[in-house]
Motif scaffolding. Structure first.
Motif, PDB file in Angstrom:
ATOM      1  N   ARG A 578     -46.880  -7.904 -77.423  1.00  0.00           N
ATOM      2  CA  ARG A 578     -45.827  -7.288 -78.229  1.00  0.00           C
ATOM      3  C   ARG A 578     -45.644  -5.817 -77.858  1.00  0.00           C
ATOM      4  N   GLU A 579     -46.753  -5.133 -77.645  1.00  0.00           N
ATOM      5  CA  GLU A 579     -46.690  -3.713 -77.276  1.00  0.00           C
ATOM      6  C   GLU A 579     -45.947  -3.517 -75.945  1.00  0.00           C
ATOM      7  N   ILE A 580     -46.235  -4.372 -74.969  1.00  0.00           N
ATOM      8  CA  ILE A 580     -45.613  -4.237 -73.657  1.00  0.00           C
ATOM      9  C   ILE A 580     -44.121  -4.570 -73.722  1.00  0.00           C
ATOM     10  N   VAL A 581     -43.793  -5.675 -74.363  1.00  0.00           N
ATOM     11  CA  VAL A 581     -42.396  -6.111 -74.425  1.00  0.00           C
ATOM     12  C   VAL A 581     -41.538  -5.125 -75.211  1.00  0.00           C
ATOM     13  N   GLN A 582     -42.099  -4.543 -76.270  1.00  0.00           N
ATOM     14  CA  GLN A 582     -41.329  -3.639 -77.112  1.00  0.00           C
ATOM     15  C   GLN A 582     -41.444  -2.182 -76.669  1.00  0.00           C
ATOM     16  N   SER A 583     -42.082  -1.945 -75.552  1.00  0.00           N
ATOM     17  CA  SER A 583     -42.225  -0.568 -75.071  1.00  0.00           C
ATOM     18  C   SER A 583     -40.865   0.028 -74.751  1.00  0.00           C
ATOM     19  N   SER A 584     -40.636   1.245 -75.205  1.00  0.00           N
ATOM     20  CA  SER A 584     -39.378   1.941 -74.914  1.00  0.00           C
ATOM     21  C   SER A 584     -39.522   2.911 -73.756  1.00  0.00           C
ATOM     22  N   THR A 585     -40.732   3.033 -73.190  1.00  0.00           N
ATOM     23  CA  THR A 585     -40.958   4.000 -72.117  1.00  0.00           C
ATOM     24  C   THR A 585     -41.346   3.363 -70.790  1.00  0.00           C
ATOM     25  N   GLY A 586     -41.988   2.199 -70.840  1.00  0.00           N
ATOM     26  CA  GLY A 586     -42.436   1.560 -69.609  1.00  0.00           C
ATOM     27  C   GLY A 586     -43.604   2.265 -68.951  1.00  0.00           C
ATOM     28  N   VAL A 587     -44.412   2.964 -69.739  1.00  0.00           N
ATOM     29  CA  VAL A 587     -45.569   3.674 -69.188  1.00  0.00           C
ATOM     30  C   VAL A 587     -46.798   3.392 -70.056  1.00  0.00           C
ATOM     31  N   LEU A 588     -47.981   3.501 -69.432  1.00  0.00           N
ATOM     32  CA  LEU A 588     -49.260   3.405 -70.137  1.00  0.00           C
ATOM     33  C   LEU A 588     -50.175   4.488 -69.597  1.00  0.00           C
ATOM     34  N   ASN A 589     -50.710   5.324 -70.502  1.00  0.00           N
ATOM     35  CA  ASN A 589     -51.655   6.331 -70.027  1.00  0.00           C
ATOM     36  C   ASN A 589     -52.986   5.671 -69.674  1.00  0.00           C
ATOM     37  N   LYS A 590     -53.857   6.410 -69.047  1.00  0.00           N
ATOM     38  CA  LYS A 590     -55.100   5.842 -68.514  1.00  0.00           C
ATOM     39  C   LYS A 590     -55.985   5.290 -69.623  1.00  0.00           C
ATOM     40  N   THR A 591     -56.063   6.012 -70.741  1.00  0.00           N
ATOM     41  CA  THR A 591     -56.935   5.570 -71.837  1.00  0.00           C
ATOM     42  C   THR A 591     -56.494   4.225 -72.390  1.00  0.00           C
ATOM     43  N   ARG A 592     -55.189   4.114 -72.677  1.00  0.00           N
ATOM     44  CA  ARG A 592     -54.671   2.853 -73.225  1.00  0.00           C
ATOM     45  C   ARG A 592     -54.773   1.736 -72.198  1.00  0.00           C
ATOM     46  N   PHE A 593     -54.574   2.050 -70.934  1.00  0.00           N
ATOM     47  CA  PHE A 593     -54.675   1.060 -69.870  1.00  0.00           C
ATOM     48  C   PHE A 593     -56.091   0.469 -69.814  1.00  0.00           C
ATOM     49  N   LEU A 594     -57.086   1.334 -69.906  1.00  0.00           N
ATOM     50  CA  LEU A 594     -58.480   0.866 -69.876  1.00  0.00           C
ATOM     51  C   LEU A 594     -58.810   0.025 -71.112  1.00  0.00           C
ATOM     52  N   ASP A 595     -58.245   0.418 -72.266  1.00  0.00           N
ATOM     53  CA  ASP A 595     -58.466  -0.369 -73.480  1.00  0.00           C
ATOM     54  C   ASP A 595     -57.903  -1.781 -73.321  1.00  0.00           C
ATOM     55  N   ILE A 596     -56.689  -1.857 -72.759  1.00  0.00           N
ATOM     56  CA  ILE A 596     -56.055  -3.166 -72.555  1.00  0.00           C
ATOM     57  C   ILE A 596     -56.858  -3.998 -71.559  1.00  0.00           C
ATOM     58  N   MET A 597     -57.335  -3.346 -70.484  1.00  0.00           N
ATOM     59  CA  MET A 597     -58.117  -4.062 -69.482  1.00  0.00           C
ATOM     60  C   MET A 597     -59.381  -4.661 -70.122  1.00  0.00           C
ATOM     61  N   ASN A 598     -60.049  -3.898 -70.985  1.00  0.00           N
ATOM     62  CA  ASN A 598     -61.248  -4.399 -71.666  1.00  0.00           C
ATOM     63  C   ASN A 598     -60.914  -5.579 -72.585  1.00  0.00           C
ATOM     64  N   SER A 599     -59.779  -5.479 -73.279  1.00  0.00           N
ATOM     65  CA  SER A 599     -59.368  -6.573 -74.163  1.00  0.00           C
ATOM     66  C   SER A 599     -59.078  -7.836 -73.364  1.00  0.00           C
ATOM     67  N   PHE A 600     -58.415  -7.668 -72.222  1.00  0.00           N
ATOM     68  CA  PHE A 600     -58.124  -8.823 -71.378  1.00  0.00           C
ATOM     69  C   PHE A 600     -59.402  -9.438 -70.810  1.00  0.00           C
ATOM     70  N   GLN A 601     -60.341  -8.581 -70.444  1.00  0.00           N
ATOM     71  CA  GLN A 601     -61.608  -9.094 -69.914  1.00  0.00           C
ATOM     72  C   GLN A 601     -62.309  -9.982 -70.943  1.00  0.00           C
TER      73      GLN A 601
END
Length: 643
Positions: A578-601
């Motif tokens: 939902r966060e990715i699809v509803q993003s209005s910027t199309g960007v992810l900072n490094k901290t949030r990117f790492l959080d998502i990677m951990n969740s996916f793992q």
């Protein structure tokens, strides 16, 4: 400027339009601005604001609801062009100031990336030198050398040739100097008024002349200007339409002989006499007819023994240059026509007729203009000027005599805003004196716009993170959950869930409030595409459903089976989706990117094992995910569905 409202659920926080996704913004435009946005794709010629928003909405729905996670190259090209044109059209009412604000600079960069024509200032400055400034310098030097050779001044030449040039203007009538020997109809109308005005001016003693023809103003009122600003076309006017200068020009240009020039340019001259195709044509000739048959026959003779391979009775290949022909034997008017349509001046004329599109072609092939400059350099004696220009064009030096301000003036001159027409007009973003503006231009039908741009060369790390998450969702998360879905949801279970969803989405009134609350909890708001998947008109429900609907069904099963770990991991994946699809910027900072990677793992380890976890760890180091996964089919997937 973005609008803002106070969020009552979070004290002190102001929600701004930057926080809205595409669907929400289009909804507000429909309801608040009363703009009609259709679910259908508008016709190409519709360039209204409503049509542009409809295109954006349609493409957004098509990509986010794509079940296969792929776009063909043809689809990508169409979507790219249509989105870019829609955005530029919507931006056409604004002027973007170039400031030091990083967000504004980034926005300008994004707008430039979707502009179908990328105007490189460095190339533009070089093109101005090669097409206008250098040729003007050469031709002006040639005229100066002619005057020195003949020991006359330009003022003398203009005074002597005034009557001839006066009647070669596009709009003239008989004057008091006209005679029966040289009537007005003996002159060809070929000099634009602005070129005449660059050479002559009206004296202050206008009223002192008593014109017999009552012309306004009389030819006697015009005198040569003392100071003449020589641009390329003013210089060409003097060379082509003053017989003595023209003959001197021909003698310097045709060093291998006039007959050789006629032979090399036979095909070009032929199609200034006939527009029909000949055996040497690659496509239809659309040049303007300037030379009549009688004039053609003074230059060429038909050879009866030559037969055209196409069987044509009269073709260019059947003619040869007349023996012993000399330029001194050719009529002044015909000689002027020949060098107007053939040789280096012809190329310069073509540049002047469609300067902007010639610039676009020049960025791919600069040989024709370079060849013209080399030919023109051979007609002047000033060796210093020859060395300067020759070294510049051959070495392709970064040094130009044109600056950025000249380039902006050039844009304003050659790319004027055009009025809206029934045909589709292309919107492009150009730099001007004040900043950036979107202008509308007519693109020729044969101009290959899709080949001009569509390359991302400046993907930021934050944008790369966003695209990586998109890739993980569609290429790893979706396949893993699809296996779980196929295992836990056989046809019998899917049919049961289908019935439950169908009942929850019916509009029949509830028996009591508790039933209504339970139905709301089970209800899912589906798109038309999802309804067709889950509730087909006939037959069983489809198993090929998108990620959002699949997660919802798996969560439903997990709750019934009391598998809290499954439900927890599915909820985490759904939140990221939902966060990715509803993003209005199309960007992810490094901290949030790492959080998502951990969740996916965690989610992939729970549902699919270590194999997919290792794939995520490998892919997270890719710096240009868009380039790495683009081949015949675009591998950036969009099979997510917005809530």
């Amino acid at each position: 400027m973005s609008a803002g409202v106070v969020d009552s659920t979070h004290e002190g926080k102001t929600v701004r339009s930057e926080d809205f996704d595409i669907s929400l913004m289009i909804y507000f435009l429909q309801t608040l601005a009363n703009i009609k946005v259709s679910d259908l794709y508008p016709i190409p010629t519709d360039t209204s604001t409503s049509a542009m928003l409809s295109r954006i909405k349609y493409i957004r729905n098509e990509t986010t609801q794509n079940l296969y996670g792929k776009l063909t190259e043809e689809q990508f090209n169409q979507y790219w062009d249509d989105i870019g044109q829609a955005i530029l059209k919507l931006a056409s009412t604004y002027t973007f100031a170039i400031e030091n604000d990083q967000e504004d600079i980034r926005l300008i960069g994004r707008l430039l990336s979707i502009s179908p024509i990328n105007i490189n200032n460095r190339q533009l400055c070089t093109f101005i030198d090669v097409s206008e400034k250098y040729p003007a310098m050469i031709l002006e030097q040639f005229i100066s050398e002619y005057c020195m050779l003949k020991q006359v001044t330009r003022h003398d030449i203009l005074r002597e040739e005034k009557h001839r040039l006066y009647h070669k203007r596009l709009k003239t009538v008989s004057c008091c100097q006209c005679t029966t020997e040289f009537p007005i109809y003996s002159y060809s109308k070929c000099i634009p008024e602005k070129h005449w005005e660059a050479l002559y001016q009206v004296t202050e003693l206008t009223n002192s002349y008593n014109c017999k023809c009552e012309c306004t103003p009389c030819i006697e009122c015009f005198v040569p200007k003392r100071m003449i600003t020589f641009d390329i076309f003013v210089a060409m006017t003097l060379i082509l339409h003053i017989p003595n200068i023209l003959k001197y020009f021909v003698s310097q240009l045709c060093v291998t002989g006039f007959n050789t020039f006629l032979m090399n340019n036979k095909h070009t001259i032929y199609h200034c006499m006939k527009k029909n195709m000949c055996c040497e044509c690659n496509n239809d000739s659309t040049g303007k007819v300037l030379i009549n048959v009688a004039e053609w026959n003074t230059l060429y003779i038909k050879e009866d023994a030559v037969y055209c391979k196409t069987g044509s009775e009269y073709c260019c290949c059947q003619y040869a240059v007349r023996n012993l022909i000399k330029y001194s034997d050719v009529d002044d008017t015909l000689l002027s026509k020949i060098f107007n349509v053939a040789g280096p001046l012809r190329v310069l004329n073509k540049v002047g007729q469609d300067t902007f599109f010639y610039f676009l072609n020049w960025t791919d092939d600069d040989q024709p203009l370079q060849k013209v400059l080399i030919e023109l350099l051979n007609i002047i004696e000033n060796k210093q000027l020859v060395r300067l220009i020759r070294s510049s064009i051959l070495s392709k030096s970064n040094e130009t005599i044109t600056n950025q301000f000249d380039a902006r003036k050039w844009i304003s001159k050659h790319l004027k805003q055009q009025q809206a027409a029934t045909d589709h007009q292309c919107q492009i973003l150009v730099r001007d004196e004040d900043g950036l503006k979107v202008k509308s231009i007519d693109i020729p039908e044969d101009f290959p716009l899709p080949d001009v741009t569509k390359k991302f060369n400046d993907i930021t790390p934050e944008e790369n993170n966003f695209l990586l998450v998109f890739y993980w969702l569609t290429n790893m998360v979706y396949p893993v959950l699809k296996k779980v879905f196929d295992t836990k949801c056989p046809d019998s279970v899917l049919h049961k869930i289908w019935i439950e969803f169908s009942q929850a989405n019916t509009k029949t009134p509830a028996k009591n409030y508790s039933d209504d609350d339970n139905r709301k909890k089970k209800r899912i708001y589906l798109t038309e595409s999802q309804k067709q998947q889950l509730f087909p008109a006939y037959g069983k429900a489809s198993r090929n459903i998108n990620l959002k609907l699949m997660i919802h069904i798996l969560k439903h099963i997990s709750k019934e089976e009391a598998h809290t770990d499954d439900a927890h991991q599915l909820e985490a994946v759904e939140n990221i989706r939902r966060e990715i699809v509803q993003s209005s910027t199309g960007v992810l900072n490094k901290t949030r990117f790492l959080d998502i990677m951990n969740s996916f793992q965690k989610a992939l380890s729970h549902f699919g094992g270590k194999l997919y976890v290792e794939k995520i760890l490998q892919l997270c180091h890719i710096k240009r995910i868009l380039v790495c996964h683009m081949s015949t089919y675009l591998e950036i997937n969009f099979n997510l569905e917005n809530t």
